[in-house]
Design an enzyme around this catalytic site. Structure first.
Site, PDB file in Angstrom:
ATOM      1  N   HIS A  66       0.467   7.427  -1.276  1.00  0.00           N
ATOM      2  CA  HIS A  66       0.886   6.108  -1.248  1.00  0.00           C
ATOM      3  C   HIS A  66      -0.245   5.556  -0.364  1.00  0.00           C
ATOM      4  CE1 HIS A  66       5.379   7.722  -2.470  1.00  0.00           C
ATOM      5  NE2 HIS A  66       5.178   7.968  -0.990  1.00  0.00           N
ATOM      6  N   HIS A  99       8.605   7.487  -5.571  1.00  0.00           N
ATOM      7  CA  HIS A  99       8.290   8.353  -6.238  1.00  0.00           C
ATOM      8  C   HIS A  99       8.845   8.625  -7.852  1.00  0.00           C
ATOM      9  CE1 HIS A  99       9.100   9.286  -1.529  1.00  0.00           C
ATOM     10  NE2 HIS A  99       8.006   9.477  -1.668  1.00  0.00           N
TER      11      HIS A  99
END
Length: 331
Positions: A57, A219
């Site tokens: 991320h 995700h």
């Protein structure tokens, strides 16, 4: 799979070492861990602020380690929660005697492992409090979480709790302002293309060339609708409408806006989305205090974006504006 990596099973270790090499004056790696901490930590008398989660991320979370933001970030494997012992090492590394505050995104593994680490730290005499961020309005439950997911709005929690701790706030005061941000921040995202986890070697989901997914998670978790690709204005309108429906932003308070890229979206396109978001807010009489456009919480090389709105009061404005030298925070 085309990626600029060495061993697919060593990407996190290589990344952490590379970050320390890039910012040696500001960051240090806690030995034998995947924890990045402020070079001067622990800061005696200051509440330590820790966050983290699965890698992939970036710049979240380690890019937000610095004066005025996080004291440490824990990097799990790609899209995988860090283990309790790693989180515990982060807590111990930043404990300056005034307690440690954890910022946790609402994913089952993160919540369980951070809470377990907090209990272990309490057993060692460290006072720990935390907040769970759940800003994603798209879906109530997903394959990764019970309740709403924590996404890009988490960066505002990092900034504001970090500023409160830096200003000398107590652990209770840092927790209070963290809860205020969580209560007033909402986000929603979309994707045009999937991402590939290095260890898996194949895309995490599939979208046809003319498809997009609305409400997707960071995700690759499913969103609320898969449909034909739309224009930037239509995407901005749909995401912003969902956010505005979830929380009353029209009561006179100013807002902060974040247009966040998910890894492979050109800034050109993020600014085009921002243009329409700003127009919508103006039409509704909502005053924009500050705007953030760029990559703040990505999903590897996923193509897409998210829109975040944070309702502000005077305290949150002051803390949002406070100085930070975290390498990835762009204000």
């Amino acid at each position: 799979m085309k990626k600029i990596i060495n061993d697919p099973n060593q990407v996190v270790q290589d990344m952490v070492q590379g970050m320390v090499a890039a910012y040696p004056e500001a960051l240090k790696q806690v030995p034998e861990t995947m924890v990045l901490a402020r070079k001067d930590s622990p800061v005696q008398g200051k509440v330590g602020v820790v966050s983290g989660g699965g890698s992939g991320h970036e710049p979240a979370h380690a890019g937000y380690v610095g004066k005025g933001m996080l004291d440490a970030a824990v990097a799990g494997e790609v899209f995988t929660s860090p283990t309790p012992d790693q989180v515990l090492e982060a807590i111990k590394a930043v404990d300056g005697g005034s307690g440690v505050f954890l910022v946790i995104k609402n994913y089952t593994g993160d919540v369980l492992n951070f809470e377990m680490a907090a209990e272990l730290a309490e057993a060692e005499g460290i006072d720990v409090q935390y907040v769970v961020v759940n800003d994603d309005v798209a879906v109530e439950d997903s394959s990764f979480t019970t309740g709403r997911r924590g996404i890009a709005g988490t960066v505002f929690v990092h900034k504001i709790t970090g500023a409160k701790a830096e200003s000398g706030g107590s652990l209770a005061e840092v927790k209070q302002v963290g809860e205020k941000v969580v209560a007033n921040v909402r986000s929603m995202g979309m994707a045009l293309k999937p991402c590939t986890v290095p260890a898996a070697g194949s895309p995490s989901f599939e979208l046809k060339d003319d498809e997009m997914e609305i409400g997707i998670g960071i995700h690759g978790e499913p969103g609320i609708e898969r449909k034909e690709i739309a224009s930037a204005d239509q995407i901005a309108e749909e995401l912003t409408a969902k956010v505005l429906q979830d929380l009353d932003y029209t009561t006179g308070e100013d807002v902060a806006v974040m247009i966040n890229g998910l890894g492979s979206t050109p800034e050109m396109e993020l600014y085009i989305v921002n243009k329409r978001v700003q127009e919508i807010l103006k039409e509704k009489g909502i005053t924009v205090y500050k705007t953030f456009v760029g990559e703040y919480m990505t999903a590897l090389e996923m193509t897409g974006c998210s829109v975040t709105l944070l309702k502000l009061d005077d305290e949150l404005k002051t803390l949002l504006d406070a100085d930070s030298d975290a390498p990835a925070f762009r204000s």
